[in-house]
Design a protein around this motif. Structure first.
Motif, PDB file in Angstrom:
ATOM      1  N   GLU A  49       0.918  -1.144   0.021  1.00 36.75           N
ATOM      2  CA  GLU A  49       0.037   0.011  -0.125  1.00 36.75           C
ATOM      3  C   GLU A  49       0.814   1.213  -0.205  1.00 36.75           C
ATOM      4  O   GLU A  49       0.654   2.250  -0.807  1.00 36.75           O
ATOM      5  CB  GLU A  49      -0.932   0.092   1.277  1.00 36.75           C
ATOM      6  N   LEU A  50       1.884   1.328   0.804  1.00 34.77           N
ATOM      7  CA  LEU A  50       2.868   2.251   0.987  1.00 34.77           C
ATOM      8  C   LEU A  50       3.577   2.659  -0.360  1.00 34.77           C
ATOM      9  O   LEU A  50       3.766   3.763  -0.972  1.00 34.77           O
ATOM     10  CB  LEU A  50       3.815   2.282   2.147  1.00 34.77           C
ATOM     11  N   MET A  51       4.035   1.601  -0.969  1.00 32.54           N
ATOM     12  CA  MET A  51       4.836   1.642  -2.237  1.00 32.54           C
ATOM     13  C   MET A  51       3.879   2.086  -3.424  1.00 32.54           C
ATOM     14  O   MET A  51       4.290   2.965  -4.213  1.00 32.54           O
ATOM     15  CB  MET A  51       5.619   0.073  -2.515  1.00 32.54           C
ATOM     16  N   SER A  52       2.504   1.674  -3.175  1.00 32.02           N
ATOM     17  CA  SER A  52       1.785   1.993  -4.410  1.00 32.02           C
ATOM     18  C   SER A  52       1.495   3.563  -4.213  1.00 32.02           C
ATOM     19  O   SER A  52       1.340   4.186  -5.239  1.00 32.02           O
ATOM     20  CB  SER A  52       0.349   1.495  -4.303  1.00 32.02           C
ATOM     21  N   ALA A  53       1.376   4.113  -3.156  1.00 33.58           N
ATOM     22  CA  ALA A  53       1.041   5.472  -2.868  1.00 33.58           C
ATOM     23  C   ALA A  53       2.339   6.361  -2.863  1.00 33.58           C
ATOM     24  O   ALA A  53       2.208   7.506  -3.549  1.00 33.58           O
ATOM     25  CB  ALA A  53       0.425   5.743  -1.473  1.00 33.58           C
ATOM     26  N   MET A  54       3.536   5.986  -2.648  1.00 33.67           N
ATOM     27  CA  MET A  54       4.592   6.854  -2.474  1.00 33.67           C
ATOM     28  C   MET A  54       5.928   5.897  -2.817  1.00 33.67           C
ATOM     29  O   MET A  54       6.677   5.542  -2.056  1.00 33.67           O
ATOM     30  CB  MET A  54       4.709   7.075  -1.165  1.00 33.67           C
ATOM     31  N   PRO A  55       6.170   5.566  -4.248  1.00 32.40           N
ATOM     32  CA  PRO A  55       7.107   4.939  -4.581  1.00 32.40           C
ATOM     33  C   PRO A  55       8.473   5.564  -4.749  1.00 32.40           C
ATOM     34  O   PRO A  55       8.446   6.487  -5.328  1.00 32.40           O
ATOM     35  CB  PRO A  55       6.859   4.400  -6.039  1.00 32.40           C
ATOM     36  N   ASN A  56       9.316   4.999  -3.550  1.00 28.05           N
ATOM     37  CA  ASN A  56      10.734   6.049  -3.502  1.00 28.05           C
ATOM     38  C   ASN A  56      11.687   4.833  -2.889  1.00 28.05           C
ATOM     39  O   ASN A  56      11.375   3.858  -2.252  1.00 28.05           O
ATOM     40  CB  ASN A  56      10.476   7.087  -2.706  1.00 28.05           C
ATOM     41  N   ALA A  57      12.963   5.048  -3.464  1.00 34.20           N
ATOM     42  CA  ALA A  57      13.966   4.018  -3.250  1.00 34.20           C
ATOM     43  C   ALA A  57      14.221   4.135  -1.896  1.00 34.20           C
ATOM     44  O   ALA A  57      14.721   3.149  -1.347  1.00 34.20           O
ATOM     45  CB  ALA A  57      15.335   4.308  -4.144  1.00 34.20           C
ATOM     46  N   GLY A  58      14.089   5.197  -1.033  1.00 37.81           N
ATOM     47  CA  GLY A  58      14.223   5.374   0.169  1.00 37.81           C
ATOM     48  C   GLY A  58      13.229   4.580   1.040  1.00 37.81           C
ATOM     49  O   GLY A  58      13.460   3.997   2.215  1.00 37.81           O
ATOM     50  N   ALA A  59      12.072   4.075   0.474  1.00 33.60           N
ATOM     51  CA  ALA A  59      11.042   3.423   1.115  1.00 33.60           C
ATOM     52  C   ALA A  59      10.822   3.743   2.713  1.00 33.60           C
ATOM     53  O   ALA A  59      10.149   4.866   2.540  1.00 33.60           O
ATOM     54  CB  ALA A  59      11.582   1.888   0.993  1.00 33.60           C
ATOM     55  N   GLN A  60      10.811   2.916   3.452  1.00 36.43           N
ATOM     56  CA  GLN A  60      10.569   3.055   4.922  1.00 36.43           C
ATOM     57  C   GLN A  60      10.784   4.385   5.419  1.00 36.43           C
ATOM     58  O   GLN A  60       9.891   5.311   6.072  1.00 36.43           O
ATOM     59  CB  GLN A  60      10.981   2.107   5.962  1.00 36.43           C
ATOM     60  N   TYR A  61      12.189   4.724   5.370  1.00 36.08           N
ATOM     61  CA  TYR A  61      12.477   6.321   6.052  1.00 36.08           C
ATOM     62  C   TYR A  61      11.871   7.230   5.250  1.00 36.08           C
ATOM     63  O   TYR A  61      11.226   8.394   5.729  1.00 36.08           O
ATOM     64  CB  TYR A  61      13.893   6.370   5.985  1.00 36.08           C
ATOM     65  N   PHE A  62      11.478   7.267   4.028  1.00 35.63           N
ATOM     66  CA  PHE A  62      10.708   8.351   3.065  1.00 35.63           C
ATOM     67  C   PHE A  62       9.434   8.247   3.525  1.00 35.63           C
ATOM     68  O   PHE A  62       8.805   9.399   3.832  1.00 35.63           O
ATOM     69  CB  PHE A  62      10.970   7.933   1.597  1.00 35.63           C
ATOM     70  N   TRP A  63       8.867   7.461   3.708  1.00 34.71           N
ATOM     71  CA  TRP A  63       7.443   7.166   4.071  1.00 34.71           C
ATOM     72  C   TRP A  63       7.243   7.829   5.612  1.00 34.71           C
ATOM     73  O   TRP A  63       6.061   8.380   5.760  1.00 34.71           O
ATOM     74  CB  TRP A  63       6.913   5.611   4.356  1.00 34.71           C
ATOM     75  N   VAL A  64       8.145   7.365   6.434  1.00 32.47           N
ATOM     76  CA  VAL A  64       8.053   8.001   7.824  1.00 32.47           C
ATOM     77  C   VAL A  64       8.090   9.787   7.814  1.00 32.47           C
ATOM     78  O   VAL A  64       7.548  10.232   8.397  1.00 32.47           O
ATOM     79  CB  VAL A  64       9.078   7.389   8.497  1.00 32.47           C
ATOM     80  N   MET A  65       8.998  10.110   6.689  1.00 37.93           N
ATOM     81  CA  MET A  65       9.258  11.574   6.388  1.00 37.93           C
ATOM     82  C   MET A  65       7.668  12.169   6.135  1.00 37.93           C
ATOM     83  O   MET A  65       7.310  13.217   6.567  1.00 37.93           O
ATOM     84  CB  MET A  65      10.001  11.999   5.360  1.00 37.93           C
ATOM     85  N   GLN A  66       7.051  11.513   5.172  1.00 36.23           N
ATOM     86  CA  GLN A  66       5.560  11.860   4.844  1.00 36.23           C
ATOM     87  C   GLN A  66       4.672  11.718   5.733  1.00 36.23           C
ATOM     88  O   GLN A  66       3.517  12.647   5.917  1.00 36.23           O
ATOM     89  CB  GLN A  66       5.447  11.372   3.545  1.00 36.23           C
ATOM     90  N   ALA A  70      12.088   1.207  -6.489  1.00 42.79           N
ATOM     91  CA  ALA A  70      10.924   1.840  -7.006  1.00 42.79           C
ATOM     92  C   ALA A  70      11.393   2.656  -7.973  1.00 42.79           C
ATOM     93  O   ALA A  70      10.511   3.003  -9.168  1.00 42.79           O
ATOM     94  CB  ALA A  70      10.276   2.590  -6.037  1.00 42.79           C
ATOM     95  N   GLU A  71      12.631   3.482  -8.170  1.00 41.12           N
ATOM     96  CA  GLU A  71      13.022   4.005  -9.108  1.00 41.12           C
ATOM     97  C   GLU A  71      13.706   3.495 -10.379  1.00 41.12           C
ATOM     98  O   GLU A  71      14.450   4.039 -11.278  1.00 41.12           O
ATOM     99  CB  GLU A  71      14.073   4.990  -8.710  1.00 41.12           C
ATOM    100  N   GLU A  72      13.499   2.168 -10.405  1.00 44.23           N
ATOM    101  CA  GLU A  72      14.211   1.109 -11.374  1.00 44.23           C
ATOM    102  C   GLU A  72      13.263   0.193 -12.163  1.00 44.23           C
ATOM    103  O   GLU A  72      13.592  -0.654 -12.930  1.00 44.23           O
ATOM    104  CB  GLU A  72      15.414   0.636 -11.005  1.00 44.23           C
ATOM    105  N   THR A  73      11.865   0.574 -11.988  1.00 47.06           N
ATOM    106  CA  THR A  73      10.940  -0.360 -12.751  1.00 47.06           C
ATOM    107  C   THR A  73       9.822   0.865 -13.205  1.00 47.06           C
ATOM    108  O   THR A  73       9.616   1.702 -12.804  1.00 47.06           O
ATOM    109  CB  THR A  73      10.297  -1.232 -11.562  1.00 47.06           C
ATOM    110  N   PRO A  74       9.341   0.566 -14.354  1.00 42.59           N
ATOM    111  CA  PRO A  74       8.468   1.615 -15.081  1.00 42.59           C
ATOM    112  C   PRO A  74       7.282   2.119 -14.316  1.00 42.59           C
ATOM    113  O   PRO A  74       6.716   3.091 -14.571  1.00 42.59           O
ATOM    114  CB  PRO A  74       8.311   0.985 -16.412  1.00 42.59           C
TER     115      PRO A  74
END
Length: 401
Positions: free
Chosen positions: A92-109, A258-262
């Motif tokens: 769910e988190l990757m679908s909403a906010m795809p980012n290579a940082g993943a967990q720490y990036f989601w925490v930032m948001q 996340a930043e290496e798949t179309p």
């Protein structure tokens, strides 16, 4: 504009979704990496990195010793349920906010503003340390398996801790070459998926069919052990679940590509949930096959080779050549896993450095202009692996714990 920059068409609903994914992905970041991974390649990468059956094969005796056979077999079922929940959350988190940082990036948001800096930094640091621990542990495990095969043939050979350390570092470092090109990684992901699954099936089919003596179903699913030091059998069972949980380690690996798949918003969740499903489908039958053939527990756990799994193969086949041949079916997928673990830790270090989360962040966040790979982060990951493996030289007991 972003769609055109990435060579994507904008005349369909699919590409509108792609546009949205890239827009979210580009929140303050440059899109520096190639989008090479297809859905099946991302699944292959995620499964090969997690390698649930390898997690069981590499340390199944530990779980048996602490909590008993039922702790490993039924523990996998418990961990399946837990990791389905984790996988859904990650998806769910990757679908909403795809980012290579993943967990720490989601925490930032998502974290409360007053806690966001500390929470995101702590999460990112845990990601870096955890991924590098995986790299160090896998290199040492693969090395132990290889040297176990040597000791099986040469009874009088003993390897000092520093020798095992140097071989592990050499093996880990030699695999860096596979991480220097994105195209190699994406193709190797599919190959790794097929090789890993085929090797697992071969072991599941061969071990119980060759074994002359077998255990019972009650031994596999109901028997318990308690050598953990805890007086409570329940606590010993919970401690033993570490082995089953390890089978689903690195479940988040797909999120960091996340930043290496179309189309990360759709491909990522598929890869995560497929990893859980295929991981259980391979790990659970393997667990049953190994336990079913574990007719001499004391011999296996006290193996002079230092590799209980190799000793089990030798016990089953009564042939050194056959045992080593079966071990090759484990070592090859392990090496493929090590390659992907390097990718995994590299992307975490690189992404975290983009937000100045580590010392030398400016250097670590550089992407090679021609290879489109964060080589500096790759080098740093190998260096951290080496530091962790040094602990093995200081104290094997401390390292294993």
């Amino acid at each position: 504009m972003l769609v055109k920059a990435h060579g994507l068409e904008d005349d369909s609903a699919h590409n509108s979704g792609e546009q949205a994914a890239i827009d979210r992905l580009a929140m303050g970041y440059k899109d520096e990496l190639k989008r090479e991974f297809t859905v099946i390649q991302l699944i292959g990468y995620a499964f090969t990195t997690t390698s649930s059956w390898l997690g069981i094969a590499g340390a199944f005796v530990t779980g048996v010793a602490v909590g008993g056979p039922s702790c490993v077999s039924m523990g996998l079922v418990i961990m399946l349920v837990a990791n389905i929940c984790i996988g859904i959350t990650l998806s769910e988190l990757m679908s909403a906010m795809p980012n290579a940082g993943a967990q720490y990036f989601w925490v930032m948001q998502l974290a409360p503003r007053r806690l966001v800096r500390f929470s995101a930094y702590f999460t990112g640091l845990c990601n870096v340390v955890g991924s590098c621990c995986c790299g160090a542990a896998n290199s040492m495990a693969a090395t132990s398996m290889i040297l176990g095969c040597v000791k099986l043939y040469l009874d009088n050979v003993n390897f000092a801790a520093w020798q095992i350390f140097l071989i592990a570092v050499a093996l880990n470092t030699s695999l860096v070459v596979f991480n220097l090109r994105e195209e190699v990684l994406s193709r190797l992901a599919t190959i790794g998926l097929y090789i890993s699954v085929c090797c697992c099936i071969a072991i599941i089919a061969a071990v119980p069919s060759i074994a002359k003596d077998h255990t019972t179903a009650s031994y596999i699913f109901t028997s318990t052990e308690n050598t953990s030091g805890w007086s409570s059998a329940g606590m010993a069972f919970l401690v033993g679940l570490i082995n089953s949980n390890w089978a689903f380690g690195a479940l988040d690996s797909a999120t960091h590509l996340a930043e290496e798949t179309p189309n990360p918003s759709r491909s990522g969740p598929k890869a995560i949930m497929a990893t859980v499903g295929v991981g259980f489908v391979t790990a659970f039958p393997l667990t049953c096959a190994l336990m079913y053939s574990l007719s001499d527990y004391d011999r296996v756990i006290n193996s002079a080779t230092g590799s209980p799994l190799l000793e089990l193969f030798y016990l089953v086949t009564n042939s050194k050549a056959a045992a080593v041949g079966m071990m090759v079916l484990v070592v090859v997928p392990y090496i493929l896993c090590m390659i992907n673990i390097q990718t995994y830790q590299t992307r975490i270090i690189w992404a975290f450095s983009r937000d100045n989360g580590l010392p030398l962040s400016r250097w670590l966040s550089v992407v090679h202009p021609k290879l489109h790979v964060p080589i500096n982060a790759l080098i740093a990951g190998i260096f951290i692996n080496t530091l962790f493996d040094l602990l093995y030289v200081a104290s094997t007991t401390a390292y294993n714990r």
